[in-house]
Design a protein around this motif. Structure first.
Motif, short mmCIF file in Angstrom:
data_model
loop_
_atom_site.label_atom_id
_atom_site.label_comp_id
_atom_site.label_asym_id
_atom_site.label_seq_id
_atom_site.Cartn_x
_atom_site.Cartn_y
_atom_site.Cartn_z
N TRP A 1 0.82 -1.21 0.00
CA TRP A 1 0.00 0.00 0.00
C TRP A 1 0.86 1.26 0.00
CZ3 TRP A 1 -4.61 0.73 -1.61
CH2 TRP A 1 -5.58 -0.29 -1.51
N LEU A 2 1.91 1.22 0.78
CA LEU A 2 2.78 2.41 0.83
C LEU A 2 3.40 2.69 -0.54
CD1 LEU A 2 4.61 2.16 4.28
CD2 LEU A 2 2.89 3.82 3.55
N VAL B 1 2.08 1.99 -3.43
CA VAL B 1 1.03 2.59 -4.26
C VAL B 1 0.86 4.06 -3.89
CG1 VAL B 1 -1.43 2.60 -4.78
CG2 VAL B 1 -0.19 0.44 -4.65
N ALA B 2 0.83 4.30 -2.59
CA ALA B 2 0.69 5.68 -2.13
C ALA B 2 1.85 6.52 -2.66
CB ALA B 2 0.67 5.72 -0.61
N PHE B 3 3.03 5.92 -2.64
CA PHE B 3 4.19 6.65 -3.13
C PHE B 3 4.03 7.02 -4.59
CE2 PHE B 3 8.32 7.16 -5.04
CZ PHE B 3 8.96 7.96 -4.13
N VAL C 1 1.20 7.36 -6.30
CA VAL C 1 0.15 8.37 -6.49
C VAL C 1 0.66 9.74 -6.06
CG1 VAL C 1 -2.14 9.09 -5.77
CG2 VAL C 1 -1.68 6.68 -6.26
N LEU C 2 1.26 9.78 -4.88
CA LEU C 2 1.81 11.07 -4.42
C LEU C 2 2.87 11.58 -5.38
CD1 LEU C 2 2.15 10.56 -0.56
CD2 LEU C 2 0.55 12.04 -1.80
N TRP D 1 2.42 -0.92 -10.16
CA TRP D 1 1.22 -1.76 -10.24
C TRP D 1 1.56 -3.22 -9.96
CZ3 TRP D 1 -3.53 -2.73 -9.61
CH2 TRP D 1 -4.18 -3.80 -10.26
N PHE E 1 2.05 -3.97 -6.34
CA PHE E 1 0.81 -4.10 -5.58
C PHE E 1 0.06 -5.37 -5.97
CE2 PHE E 1 -3.66 -3.33 -4.76
CZ PHE E 1 -3.59 -3.03 -3.40
#
Ligand code: HEM
Ligand SMILES: [Cu+2]
Ligand SMILES: [Cu+2]
Lengths: 609, 351
Positions: free
Chosen positions: B46-47, B49-51, B53-54, B106, B109
């Motif tokens: 998750w982190l 993915v967050a990375f 997106v951010l 992707w 994840f």
């Protein structure tokens, strides 16, 4: 080396090993070898690897601290930092760097990180540690030469360090030290004694690298264990092999460049000097070419960037495959692309010199060759992506660093395509765009390869794990920080902002970036502290880390995990294992494991790879 | 004192982080290693993915913040070609960047390890390898073709009738020389140089040198829509004539003469209007590390209309007239031998 000699050597070590293993069982292994021969003048490749690693870490801290100093100047040109005066004395009187010392710091930062950390510290550590362990050898072909190589590096380090304290300061002409600036005392303070020490130190460094490289090549070619065909070598070894080849063939050219420079500095020759008027008088030099030095320098300089890069590529391949529980995709294509990179690395050097006024035709040739080298790089990226595709991915710390490596390599590699096209380089050369390019592709991503390797092989090196939580923090701060620092620099480069400037505030065209520089410098400081966290984790874990309890904690297929928990000099206690299969057999072994080590014979009817 | 506080704070933060790390390690042992491992794995996926997106948002924000600070429209004709090539390259590499990074994050994840997941044994596929060798190769061919066309255009000989100007770098400013009425840059010799009386080493035995004009305040005056050829060299160490607004750059090397030519499109005044910045000025930045004053080695380019330029030029005296009583001539034997290797010799012939 003949086969006979190899066996002899192996026997030697073997005998030694037995007694050692025996002593170990009784728990007083230290009685046999004196501290000095065991830890200082050791000929054990594993100890030498640790010596390289720890020297590299110390240099990395120094080099990074320097970057904090000069980023303070760039980010806060109007402030003073009294703490700098404590460190730097009269070079930062009142807490503000002098321009001379700013340039000295930039020069030392580049030299230290490119050569002492990412060359010696990186391939010194992992070639030494992994080559014998992964090919199944008791030690290097010549353990003594190996030891010498470290000590040459050590002396070279001492001299470079000493140059920091010279009255006129260390070398200050950039890590590339172009003459005439570096040749003439009148041209800059840093071209005095500091420059001589720089040259001597670098000459010794070259000697160290040659001793090391010849040893690595010989060992890989001659000392593989039974069954370890070249096509069964892990990609780490292939990468380290080509790293050594690059070094052995290109460092001598650099050395010759340095020797000529020493001659120009002290013996009145004119290899690089012609028609110069400086310090109020015309010099007598005629007929030399300042551009000649650049050819000699970049003939090493470009291969050098791959010397820095390849070990990380090899280790990332290994770690991505292991933690995806899936073979590396396109093993052969990976070897071929490594070969391609190695060959092409020798014929692209002049892309660093597009604006020196070289013949446009020649420039065109170098454009072609340079963009050609982007192809094997692209192949590697696609193979890594396919390796993790449909994997069973374990996101431990080494894996994250390996993934970060791929991300950074893509980001930095793509900008190479701009710079390699001379028509675009015409504006981007020597701007922050170049800084962004090579820090992403070489600086940070090679560091990520190195970190991945350290976290991954730490259990084998020290019998303990590094702390995970600290590792995760280290990873995210460093990856995020690297992008925050270097991404915006592309914009500064597009705007034409030159690199190696002490202050931009007088420039109408560049002063609008002062808030950005401020921001970047702040991130640099944070990232610096995150690295200290790593250093702290590293040293604490050597003594306090969670103990490794199983021989093969990552479920790897390669030979190093078949050695005892604390392998002695000689690595294996009994016979060296025989190899039966390629290093990436991540498939069911029938006993509930998802991997088959290289030492397991093929099953009936099983086809190799 | 404040240094002490900062140090103490840093140490404190370290200790806190270390304690947390140690505690989490202990918790691992208590809660069962496997259990924690799978939880951490999920968290990290998750982190990441967050990375991603951010990161993408960050790229957008960064673009918004900085795009207004970039260079104005190219001020040279050649620079227009440059800019369009840059855009093509940006789009192409930007596309590759986005696709590969997206796939990378992707996959991380999508294929994270879970309790029952298994890897797919897939070791090679030669068709794929061929595919992703040829596609990048073709893309690169396109870029190379555009690149080389531009490259040979700008490095080609300057067109007939270009205005000739010499730019000489020295620590730490620029000397500019105009050929005077005869249109020929007279011979120079570095052994005739003298900081007070002969900054560029004019050889006054050469009649072509007598009307040469030397500008010492770093101002390079050129004419709008008129090709200009710069003849570049250096007095001491390597410098580099960087002209960001014109998308041009060329090293100044002692003992070697380099050249570059371009066609300015807008006068300085026009550019002031265009950018809305009354302080706008074309700058010459030194782009090759040349010593402690490197960062202050600033020149300016003043692009004028033909008339303005002529008027300005007519007010500039020939350098010769300002030279003190004849400087000692070079030893007769030595001077001519090297004169040809300096900028002057080469240019006279080219002209
Ligand atoms: C994808 C293929 C690559 C291409 C086409 C490429 C191209 C270039 C070019 C043309 C330059 C010169 C820019 C200039 O000074 O104006 C350059 C600079 C540089 N590149 Fe790359 N590069 C590539 C990959 C790499 C890799 C993999 C590394 C390192 C591992 C690297 C490290 C460097 C360094 C260190 C410099 C700057 C040296 C300096 O001036 O101080 N490059 N690159
Ligand atoms: Cu290169
Ligand atoms: Cu300069």
């Amino acid at each position: 080396m003949s086969n006979e000699a190899t066996t002899l050597h192996a026997h030697d070590a073997h005998a030694h090993m037995d007694s050692h293993g025996h002593a170990h069982a009784h728990g007083h292994e230290h009685h046999e070898q004196h501290f000095i021969t065991k830890w200082i003048f050791s000929q054990d490749h594993k100890v030498i690897a640790k010596q390289y690693l720890i020297s590299g870490i110390i240099w990395a801290i120094i080099g990074a601290l320097f970057s904090v100093f000069f980023r303070l100047q760039l980010g806060f040109p109007d402030s003073t930092f009294p703490i700098m005066e404590k460190f730097l004395g009269h070079w930062a009187q009142g807490g503000k760097l002098t321009p001379e010392f700013y340039y000295a710091l930039v020069t030392m930062h580049g030299t230290i990180l490119v050569f002492f950390v990412l060359t010696a510290g990186l391939s010194g550590t992992f070639s030494n540690f992994l080559i014998p362990l992964q090919i199944g050898a008791r030690d290097m072909a010549s353990p003594f030469m190996n030891m010498l190589s470290y000590w040459f590096f050590f002396i070279s380090s001492v001299i470079m360090f000493a140059s920091l304290f010279v009255q006129t300061g260390p070398a200050a002409g950039g890590w590339t030290t172009y003459p005439p600036l570096s040749a003439l005392k009148e041209a800059s303070l840093g071209s005095g004694l500091g420059m001589d020490l720089w040259l001597i130190s670098m000459a010794l460094f070259v000697v160290s690298q040659l001793l090391a490289g010849l040893n690595y090549i010989t060992t890989i070619l001659n000392m593989r264990t039974k069954g370890m065909k070249m096509t069964r070598l892990p990609l780490t070894i292939w990468a380290l092999f080509f790293t050594a080849v690059l070094g052995v063939l290109s460092f001598p050219v650099l050395l010759s460049g340095f020797v000529l420079l020493i001659f120009d500095r002290h013996f009145g020759t004119s290899f690089y000097l012609s028609e110069i008027f400086i310090g109020g008088k015309a010099l007598s030099h005629i007929g030399g070419s300042a551009v000649l030095y650049q050819h000699l320098f970049w003939f090493l300089g470009h291969p050098e960037v791959y010397i820095v890069m390849l070990p990380g590529m090899g280790m990332a391949s290994e770690i991505l495959s292991t933690n995806s529980r899936k073979p590396i995709f396109g093993y052969l294509a990976m070897i071929i692309s490594l070969t391609g990179i190695t060959v092409l690395a020798f014929v692209v050097w002049a892309h660093h010199m597009f604006v020196t006024g070289m013949s446009p035709f020649l420039g065109g040739i170098f454009v072609l060759l340079t963009l050609l080298i982007a192809i094997p790089s692209a192949i590697k990226v696609f193979n890594w992506l396919t390796t993790i595709w449909k994997g069973n991915i374990r996101l431990n710390v080494p894996m994250l660093f390996a993934l970060g490596f791929v991300s950074l390599f893509i980001s930095g590699g793509l900008t190479g395509i701009f710079l390699g096209n001379s028509a675009l380089d015409l504006h981007l050369h020597d701007t922050y765009f170049v800084i962004a390019h090579f820090h992403l592709v070489m600086g940070v991503s090679a560091f990520f390869g190195m970190f991945a390797g350290i976290y991954h092989w730490f259990p084998k090196m020290f019998g303990r794990f590094m702390n995970n939580t600290l590792g995760y923090i280290h990873f995210f701060v460093t990856l995020g920080g690297a992008y925050l620092i270097f991404w915006p620099m592309h914009y500064e480069g597009f705007a034409g902002m030159p690199r190696r400037y002490y202050d931009y505030s007088a420039w109408e065209s560049f002063k609008q970036f002062s808030t950005l520089n401020h921001f970047i410098s702040t991130v640099v400081i944070i990232v610096f502290f995150a690295q200290l966290l790593f250093v702290f984790n590293f040293f604490m874990s050597i003594f306090k880390g969670r103990k490794v309890t199983s021989l093969n904690p990552w479920g790897s297929t390669t030979l190093e995990w078949t050695t005892p928990l604390h392998p002695g000099h000689g690595n294996w206690e009994g016979e060296i294992p025989t190899v039966y299969r390629w290093p990436y057999d991540f498939k069911e072994d029938g006993n509930g494991n998802d991997f088959i080590p290289q030492t397991v014979p093929l099953r009936d009817g099983e086809e190799e790879h | 004192m404040s240094g002490l506080i900062v140090t103490a704070l840093v140490i404190l933060v370290f200790i806190v982080i270390y304690q947390i790390a140690k505690a989490s390690e202990l918790a691992t042992i208590i809660r069962g290693e496997e259990n924690v491992k799978s939880q951490t794995n999920r968290l990290m996926a998750w982190l990441m993915v967050a990375f991603f997106v951010l990161g993408m948002i960050g790229i957008w924000k960064c673009h918004e913040a900085l795009i207004g600070k970039m260079l104005p429209e190219s001020a040279s004709v050649q620079g227009d070609h440059y800019d369009s090539m840059l855009i093509v390259t940006l789009i192409l590499t930007g596309f590759v960047f986005f696709v590969t990074q997206a796939l990378l994050f992707w996959f991380i994840f999508r294929y994270q390890q879970t309790e029952h997941s298994k890897a797919f044994f897939y070791s090679h596929n030669n068709k794929l390898e061929v595919l992703w060798t040829t596609v990048p190769a073709l893309a690169l061919v396109v870029l190379v073709v555009i690149g080389l066309r531009n490259w040979f255009n700008v490095t080609d000989k300057a067109p007939e009738g270009s205005m000739l100007v010499q730019v000489m770098g020295k620590q730490f400013n620029w000397l500019i020389r105009y050929p005077g009425a005869d249109g020929i840059l007279g011979k120079t010799d570095f052994r005739l140089m003298d900081d007070a009386t002969n900054v560029m080493g004019l050889d006054t035995n050469d009649i072509a040198a007598k009307d040469d004009i030397i500008v010492q305040n770093g101002e390079l005056h050129i004419v709008k829509q008129h090709n200009v050829q710069l003849v570049i060299n250096s007095r001491d160490v390597i410098h580099d004539v960087g002209l960001p607004h014109f998308r041009m750059k060329m090293d100044a090397v002692p003992g070697i003469t380099t050249t570059m030519w371009f066609t300015p499109k807008f006068t300085t005044d026009e550019m002031k209007n265009k950018t809305g910045n009354p302080d706008f000025v074309y700058e010459i930045s030194c782009d090759q590390m040349c010593g402690k004053g490197h960062y202050s080695m600033r020149g300016t380019v003043i692009v004028q209309t033909e008339n303005e330029f002529k008027e300005w030029l007519s007010k500039q005296p020939a350098y010769y007239t300002g030279m003190l009583p004849a400087p000692p001539a070079a030893p007769a034997g030595a001077a001519p031998a090297t004169a040809d290797t300096t900028g002057a010799g080469a240019v006279t012939m080219a002209h």
